[in-house]
Design a protein around this motif. Structure first.
Motif, PDB file in Angstrom:
ATOM      1  N   ASN A  78       7.278   4.323  -6.460  1.00 32.67           N
ATOM      2  CA  ASN A  78       6.616   3.682  -7.688  1.00 32.67           C
ATOM      3  C   ASN A  78       7.386   3.544  -8.964  1.00 32.67           C
ATOM      4  O   ASN A  78       7.180   2.834  -9.789  1.00 32.67           O
ATOM      5  CB  ASN A  78       5.052   4.234  -7.838  1.00 32.67           C
ATOM      6  N   ILE A  79       8.533   4.582  -8.960  1.00 35.29           N
ATOM      7  CA  ILE A  79       9.116   4.702 -10.082  1.00 35.29           C
ATOM      8  C   ILE A  79      10.558   4.285  -9.760  1.00 35.29           C
ATOM      9  O   ILE A  79      11.207   4.750  -8.985  1.00 35.29           O
ATOM     10  CB  ILE A  79       9.208   5.892 -10.712  1.00 35.29           C
ATOM     11  N   PRO A  80      11.070   3.484 -10.667  1.00 36.06           N
ATOM     12  CA  PRO A  80      12.656   2.812  -9.932  1.00 36.06           C
ATOM     13  C   PRO A  80      13.708   3.760 -10.395  1.00 36.06           C
ATOM     14  O   PRO A  80      14.721   3.967  -9.697  1.00 36.06           O
ATOM     15  CB  PRO A  80      12.663   1.421 -10.711  1.00 36.06           C
ATOM     16  N   ILE A  81      13.689   4.627 -11.625  1.00 29.49           N
ATOM     17  CA  ILE A  81      14.515   5.576 -11.885  1.00 29.49           C
ATOM     18  C   ILE A  81      13.795   6.853 -11.909  1.00 29.49           C
ATOM     19  O   ILE A  81      12.932   6.912 -12.962  1.00 29.49           O
ATOM     20  CB  ILE A  81      15.195   5.183 -13.294  1.00 29.49           C
ATOM     21  N   ILE A  82      14.266   7.864 -11.290  1.00 27.85           N
ATOM     22  CA  ILE A  82      13.712   9.126 -11.407  1.00 27.85           C
ATOM     23  C   ILE A  82      14.587  10.284 -11.668  1.00 27.85           C
ATOM     24  O   ILE A  82      15.643  10.419 -11.186  1.00 27.85           O
ATOM     25  CB  ILE A  82      13.183   9.767  -9.943  1.00 27.85           C
ATOM     26  N   SER A  83      14.175  10.913 -12.782  1.00 28.37           N
ATOM     27  CA  SER A  83      15.070  11.878 -13.302  1.00 28.37           C
ATOM     28  C   SER A  83      15.536  13.056 -12.263  1.00 28.37           C
ATOM     29  O   SER A  83      14.778  13.477 -11.220  1.00 28.37           O
ATOM     30  CB  SER A  83      14.355  12.768 -14.544  1.00 28.37           C
ATOM     31  N   MET A 136      13.363  -2.921 -16.893  1.00 32.69           N
ATOM     32  CA  MET A 136      12.895  -2.135 -15.566  1.00 32.69           C
ATOM     33  C   MET A 136      11.760  -2.885 -14.915  1.00 32.69           C
ATOM     34  O   MET A 136      10.894  -3.114 -15.643  1.00 32.69           O
ATOM     35  CB  MET A 136      12.672  -0.743 -16.124  1.00 32.69           C
ATOM     36  N   ASN A 137      11.986  -3.436 -13.714  1.00 34.54           N
ATOM     37  CA  ASN A 137      11.218  -4.044 -13.042  1.00 34.54           C
ATOM     38  C   ASN A 137      10.143  -3.307 -12.542  1.00 34.54           C
ATOM     39  O   ASN A 137      10.247  -2.233 -11.950  1.00 34.54           O
ATOM     40  CB  ASN A 137      11.867  -4.966 -11.901  1.00 34.54           C
ATOM     41  N   SER A 138       8.740  -3.626 -12.815  1.00 35.81           N
ATOM     42  CA  SER A 138       7.607  -3.032 -12.286  1.00 35.81           C
ATOM     43  C   SER A 138       6.937  -3.631 -11.164  1.00 35.81           C
ATOM     44  O   SER A 138       6.220  -3.062 -10.212  1.00 35.81           O
ATOM     45  CB  SER A 138       6.505  -2.921 -12.977  1.00 35.81           C
ATOM     46  N   LYS A 139       7.617  -4.774 -10.570  1.00 30.96           N
ATOM     47  CA  LYS A 139       6.969  -5.210  -9.328  1.00 30.96           C
ATOM     48  C   LYS A 139       7.349  -4.752  -8.028  1.00 30.96           C
ATOM     49  O   LYS A 139       8.463  -4.274  -7.946  1.00 30.96           O
ATOM     50  CB  LYS A 139       7.563  -6.939  -9.226  1.00 30.96           C
ATOM     51  N   LEU A 140       6.643  -4.499  -7.111  1.00 33.05           N
ATOM     52  CA  LEU A 140       6.985  -3.751  -5.924  1.00 33.05           C
ATOM     53  C   LEU A 140       7.707  -4.701  -4.853  1.00 33.05           C
ATOM     54  O   LEU A 140       7.118  -5.885  -4.559  1.00 33.05           O
ATOM     55  CB  LEU A 140       5.613  -3.383  -5.220  1.00 33.05           C
ATOM     56  N   ASN A 199       2.716  10.308  -9.472  1.00 30.36           N
ATOM     57  CA  ASN A 199       2.308   9.048  -8.912  1.00 30.36           C
ATOM     58  C   ASN A 199       3.927   8.474  -8.552  1.00 30.36           C
ATOM     59  O   ASN A 199       4.147   7.369  -8.632  1.00 30.36           O
ATOM     60  CB  ASN A 199       1.796   8.090  -9.700  1.00 30.36           C
ATOM     61  N   ALA A 200       4.847   9.484  -8.306  1.00 34.89           N
ATOM     62  CA  ALA A 200       6.411   8.934  -8.081  1.00 34.89           C
ATOM     63  C   ALA A 200       6.396   8.270  -6.647  1.00 34.89           C
ATOM     64  O   ALA A 200       7.308   7.336  -6.210  1.00 34.89           O
ATOM     65  CB  ALA A 200       7.342  10.163  -7.954  1.00 34.89           C
ATOM     66  N   GLY A 201       5.576   8.626  -5.728  1.00 34.86           N
ATOM     67  CA  GLY A 201       5.499   7.790  -4.488  1.00 34.86           C
ATOM     68  C   GLY A 201       4.712   8.560  -3.447  1.00 34.86           C
ATOM     69  O   GLY A 201       4.002   9.565  -3.640  1.00 34.86           O
ATOM     70  N   MET A 202       4.589   7.851  -2.315  1.00 35.04           N
ATOM     71  CA  MET A 202       3.586   8.350  -1.263  1.00 35.04           C
ATOM     72  C   MET A 202       4.099   7.986   0.217  1.00 35.04           C
ATOM     73  O   MET A 202       5.106   6.914   0.345  1.00 35.04           O
ATOM     74  CB  MET A 202       2.174   7.584  -1.565  1.00 35.04           C
ATOM     75  N   PHE A 203       3.535   8.701   1.078  1.00 36.98           N
ATOM     76  CA  PHE A 203       3.957   8.434   2.492  1.00 36.98           C
ATOM     77  C   PHE A 203       2.808   8.524   3.461  1.00 36.98           C
ATOM     78  O   PHE A 203       2.003   9.730   3.179  1.00 36.98           O
ATOM     79  CB  PHE A 203       5.257   9.127   3.002  1.00 36.98           C
ATOM     80  N   SER A 204       2.581   7.504   4.359  1.00 34.76           N
ATOM     81  CA  SER A 204       1.431   7.640   5.084  1.00 34.76           C
ATOM     82  C   SER A 204       1.787   7.484   6.660  1.00 34.76           C
ATOM     83  O   SER A 204       2.801   6.280   6.847  1.00 34.76           O
ATOM     84  CB  SER A 204       0.439   6.708   4.729  1.00 34.76           C
ATOM     85  N   PHE A 205       1.633   8.357   7.422  1.00 35.83           N
ATOM     86  CA  PHE A 205       2.027   7.937   8.720  1.00 35.83           C
ATOM     87  C   PHE A 205       0.603   8.018   9.824  1.00 35.83           C
ATOM     88  O   PHE A 205      -0.087   9.259   9.821  1.00 35.83           O
ATOM     89  CB  PHE A 205       3.199   8.990   9.204  1.00 35.83           C
ATOM     90  N   MET A 206       0.603   7.216  10.713  1.00 31.60           N
ATOM     91  CA  MET A 206      -0.521   7.311  11.654  1.00 31.60           C
ATOM     92  C   MET A 206       0.035   6.725  12.972  1.00 31.60           C
ATOM     93  O   MET A 206       0.666   5.653  13.164  1.00 31.60           O
ATOM     94  CB  MET A 206      -1.657   6.450  11.267  1.00 31.60           C
TER      95      MET A 206
END
Length: 651
Positions: free
Chosen positions: A618-623, A438-442, A594-601
């Motif tokens: 942030n998580i490659p495989i989500i339940s 499981m790769n952790s690199k973004l 900390n599964a993910g985030m979204f920012s819009f401006m």
């Protein structure tokens, strides 16, 4: 996933000269007019077809002192819609090998209702075609005759093979409903199989029982499995390999105990599996050879000093010299020496060669067995669970994973095909350990657009993109072989109505740099124009219109492959004669865990509207249990992207 080690080792001592079939293939009822009249599946009205009956039976023969495994299958399929015609065309694939296995199709026919009468059209010889064997596998294709909406097709096939380390996986679930499914297995008492149930269907099984075969004066183990009303596999996005979740039964040979012979244990635990693989001629022995490359690799090593420099130099040398023949295996076919000389080889030949060279350079290098994504997850200890091998190098307290089959990989950036849960590292002394794949690199993609808009809705501008880590690897792998013209056409197809010019691609071949592309573009009509207003998508061509997650419920984990970030920056110059009436409001949100985030401006500066949108997972495989939150998150992302910048004509 439900994996169960089904039965403990049982030993039987008996003698026999012949073995014959003791369990018969289950028989389905006759096809009736009522069956043919049925217009829709009773529980799934969207189904284009369905298995009304799917029966299997496996047993053993003893022919000329050789055991032969026989599998018979009966399929009856109802065709509801034209889209279901493809299920009337089937194939059987069987391993023929050196001691020829055989496969045959029989009792095949199509049933229709004509003037209230059930008619039967048998399959003729013209409906069966056999391909030339490939890699010791033979394929027979079946094309059923006279197929219409409402037809029922049925056929049986039989496969005889002397290879029975693993029984063929028997599927209880497909992408169409299965109304009745049954699988019976009768095994000589000499052979003990571990039995594993995969998937979520309610498979009923009788406890294994032993019965006497009075005709042959032997004992046999009998397994029986059945299920009803198995729903179709859902079509869901971001799924790894459906076989990981499909309901099926797996049998793996664990023990052979023949009279007057030492009991043989085949797959008891991962350590024994690894030891057996390492001892194979096409594996461990290949790692011991070095004379074929020493004179070539010595000058390469003479130019570097540190361990990391040695690793990179050897890795680059193998990548540059060797070409992968697209064959996946953890065993060498021609051997590393022949592969080195011909400059081409399968996965094992390239990566075992790499491992041997790294060891020659004095590095702590070991092979790592893996299962590719299309091969499924290695869930129980067996040699056939793996079909691939990569290389591990440990320097100080850091581990690097390498795969030289691709020209675009770098240490710890593996081909996507190998990113499949865990691998198993094998050391020289026989020790093994799990290795996370499981790769952790973004995987980061940044795109910036600067453009001018005219008062008719036309847009001209500059597009710049940069791709980091996995995003860079995938860009190189997918588009690195394209010329500029082909890539321009790809971009014009990706972004509708965009005309691309002056395309530049940078650092595609230089893996140490960040791959980038830039181009000029024009869009004749890029926004909606009203009588006195314009309605502009803030992200222009980068706007996602529809969420990939439409279903209300989710059956399988969501597999993004690797963590990623999409960073989009758009600068739009307002056309003369227009002013900004409204812009979308700022939004920031994050998912739990900390599964993910979204920012819009979105903001206005003089005659420029600037937009910045960042989506990050942030998580490659989500339940699948987390799916409701993920679905809500993406719905909000898509909704915000599709809010409009409203421009109005100046007074």
């Amino acid at each position: 996933m439900n994996i169960r080690l089904a039965y403990a080792a049982l030993l039987f001592f008996c003698s026999c000269l012949l073995w014959s079939q003791t369990t018969k293939l289950a028989k389905a009822p006759e096809v009736t007019a009522k069956d043919l009249i049925e217009k829709k599946h009773p529980t799934d009205t969207t189904a284009v077809a369905a298995y009304q009956y799917h029966y299997g039976n496996t047993y053993f023969d003893l022919v000329d002192n050789y055991w032969v495994m026989v599998t018979e299958v009966y399929n009856r399929i109802k065709i509801y819609k034209k889209e279901g015609y493809k299920y009337a065309d089937s194939k059987i694939v069987f391993y023929s090998g050196s001691r020829k296995g055989k496969g045959s199709v029989y009792d095949a026919a199509t049933y229709n209702l004509e003037n209230g009468v059930v008619t039967k059209t048998p399959l003729g010889t013209e409906g069966i075609a056999e391909d030339e064997p490939v890699e010791d596998y033979t394929r027979k294709k079946i094309k059923m005759p006279n197929v219409k909406e409402g037809s029922i097709i049925e056929y049986k096939y039989k496969i005889r093979t002397p290879y029975f380390t693993n029984l063929e996986d028997f599927y209880f679930q497909y992408d169409i409903p299965v109304d009745n499914v049954r699988y019976d297995v009768a095994v000589p008492g000499y052979f003990i199989y571990n039995v594993y149930t995969v998937g979520y269907a309610d498979i009923q099984k009788d406890e294994v029982f032993v019965r006497d075969n009075y005709q042959l004066e032997c004992k046999e183990l009998v397994y029986k499995y059945a299920a009803k009303n198995v729903k179709a596999l859902p079509d869901e996005p971001y799924v790894n390999n459906l076989d990981n979740y499909t309901a099926m039964i797996k049998h793996e040979l664990a023990t052979v105990s023949m009279p007057n012979r030492v009991t043989e244990n085949y797959a008891t635990d991962w350590k024994n599996v690894a030891k057996n693989i390492y001892g194979m001629d096409g594996f461990g022995r290949e790692l011991k050879q070095s004379s074929y490359f020493e004179k070539d690799i010595d000058p390469v090593l003479a130019q570097v000093k540190t361990e990391e420099e040695k690793m990179n130099a050897v890795f680059a040398y193998v990548q540059g010299r060797m070409a992968w023949n697209d064959k996946s295996s953890y065993r060498c076919k021609e051997g590393v020496k022949k592969a080195y000389e011909s400059r081409t080889g399968n996965v094992a030949e390239i990566n075992l060669m790499l491992t041997a060279m790294l060891r020659y350079a004095g590095l702590d290098a070991n092979p790592v067995l893996t299962s590719t994504r299309d091969n499924g997850i290695a869930v129980f200890p067996t040699r056939t669970a793996y079909n691939y091998v990569i290389t591990s190098v440990k320097i100080a307290d850091k581990q690097y994973l390498l795969d030289a089959t691709s020209k675009y990989t770098v240490p710890n950036i593996l081909p996507v095909r190998t990113l499949n849960w865990n691998g198993r590292l094998i050391k020289k002394n026989g020790d093994t350990e799990d290795v996370s794949l499981m790769n952790s690199k973004l995987g980061k993609e940044t795109i910036s657009i600067q453009c001018d808009m005219d008062n008719k809705g036309g847009i001209k501008g500059k597009y710049k993109a940069a791709y980091y880590d996995y995003a860079g690897y995938l860009y190189r792998e997918n588009y690195g072989g394209y010329n500029l013209e082909a890539n321009a056409q790809r971009l014009e197809k990706k972004y509708d109505d965009v005309v691309v010019s002056d395309l530049k691609m940078q650092h595609v071949a230089d893996l140490k740099e960040i791959v980038a592309e830039e181009f000029s573009f024009e869009i004749a009509q890029g926004v909606d124009v009203g009588v006195d207003k314009m309605y502009v998508d803030p992200l222009l061509v980068l706007t996602e219109k529809v969420s990939p997650f439409k279903q209300e419920k989710r059956d399988f984990p969501i597999d993004f492959i690797y963590p990623y970030q999409d960073r989009y920056a758009v600068s739009i110059k307002i056309p003369k004669g227009y002013t900004v009436e409204s812009i979308p409001q700022k939004l920031q949100m994050a998912m739990d865990q900390n599964a993910g985030m979204f920012s819009f401006m979105c903001q206005q500066k003089d005659d420029i509207v600037q937009v910045l949108a960042i989506t990050q997972i942030n998580i490659p495989i989500i339940s699948q249990d987390f799916y409701p939150y993920l679905r809500e998150f993406f719905n909000s992302v898509i909704a915000k992207q599709n809010e409009k910048i409203v421009l109005k004509k100046s007074n």
